[in-house]
Design a protein around this motif. Sequence first.
Motif, short mmCIF file in Angstrom:
data_model
loop_
_atom_site.label_atom_id
_atom_site.label_comp_id
_atom_site.label_asym_id
_atom_site.label_seq_id
_atom_site.Cartn_x
_atom_site.Cartn_y
_atom_site.Cartn_z
N VAL A 1 0.86 -1.26 0.02
CA VAL A 1 0.09 -0.06 0.06
C VAL A 1 0.95 1.21 0.18
O VAL A 1 1.84 1.34 0.61
CB VAL A 1 -1.04 0.05 1.22
CG1 VAL A 1 -1.72 1.46 1.50
CG2 VAL A 1 -1.92 -1.21 1.20
N THR B 1 -6.68 -6.04 -1.20
CA THR B 1 -5.77 -4.93 -1.41
C THR B 1 -4.45 -5.41 -2.26
O THR B 1 -4.09 -4.56 -3.06
CB THR B 1 -5.09 -4.57 -0.10
OG1 THR B 1 -6.20 -3.92 0.95
CG2 THR B 1 -4.22 -3.35 0.04
N ASN C 1 -6.00 2.86 1.15
CA ASN C 1 -5.43 3.66 -0.36
C ASN C 1 -4.25 4.27 -0.17
O ASN C 1 -3.49 4.82 -1.01
CB ASN C 1 -6.85 4.51 -0.46
CG ASN C 1 -8.12 3.86 -0.84
OD1 ASN C 1 -8.05 2.91 -1.68
ND2 ASN C 1 -9.14 4.55 -0.26
#
Length: 306
Positions: free
Chosen positions: A42, A295, A52
Amino acid sequence: MKKRWLLPVFASLMLLASPFTNDAEAATNKELTTTAYKYIGVPYTWGGTTSNGFDCSGFTQKVFSDLGINLGRTTSTQYASGNAVSKSNLEVGDLVFFNTSGRGVSHVGIFVGNGQFVHASSSRGVTVSKLSESYWANRYLGAREIADFPAEQVAKKVEEVKSVAVDFSVYASRAEVANQLAKALNLDTSNTTSKFSDVKSSNKYAGAITALQKQGIFQGDENGKFNPNSPITRAEMAKVLVLAFDLKLQDNTLQFTDVKKGNWAYDYVNNLASNKVTLGLGNGAFGAKDNVTLTQLGAFIERAMN
């Protein structure tokens, strides 16, 4: 699991009067590392607190929140929490702090054993680093024990392990992989008549699964099943991505300790790494047998497309 609350320390008197380390219904150290590792890759985002994008304290706060522990938002607040731990007594789950700004505590990570910690790096995003690296060793400030993360029970029956349901709010099912790849590749998903015996035309992902099968990207098992509700491993994902995006091997220097020559996934994994779609887990391993998280799936597809 009941939620476990960790109250911030507002004054030194409170800290001295009631030092706390939350060990009630604590997660295991395996659960802690698994939760932290699922966010590897990430990107770093200043002020980020979601998958995010994270900053360092946003990442540690999120990992602990996933385990039911309420942790302060800022690095300084986290540094004032829990109990101080010497570097020689670090245990999995302890927070480790650094002075990277020259003005006191400014960076935090989570110790994961073997002299390593996972953290949101401003240059690499969520990754694993070694405390012994000169940069971190020279800036190390101290550590805090926030909660006790005991070792898992060693003896578990295989049947019990197999019976544990996969949380598809965290991990990607094969059907979801097909769905997201079909969108990324802009494939025609109007044909819902699948050749797989376990994918009915009424399945909402039947069109995507059929489209990917026709492209030769997905194949079924020896029984002609697609297994849409099963997870997909990182090794399997490497093969699918290489086929889906027709990736060609680039100059390759990255090798992984758990994917050696002779392994069926060796060429696919190295191809993926050479195209900078993956850096592995940051500890020298690719995590070939680990299930792909949602993710990671999003990050893989975005990098492969770019």
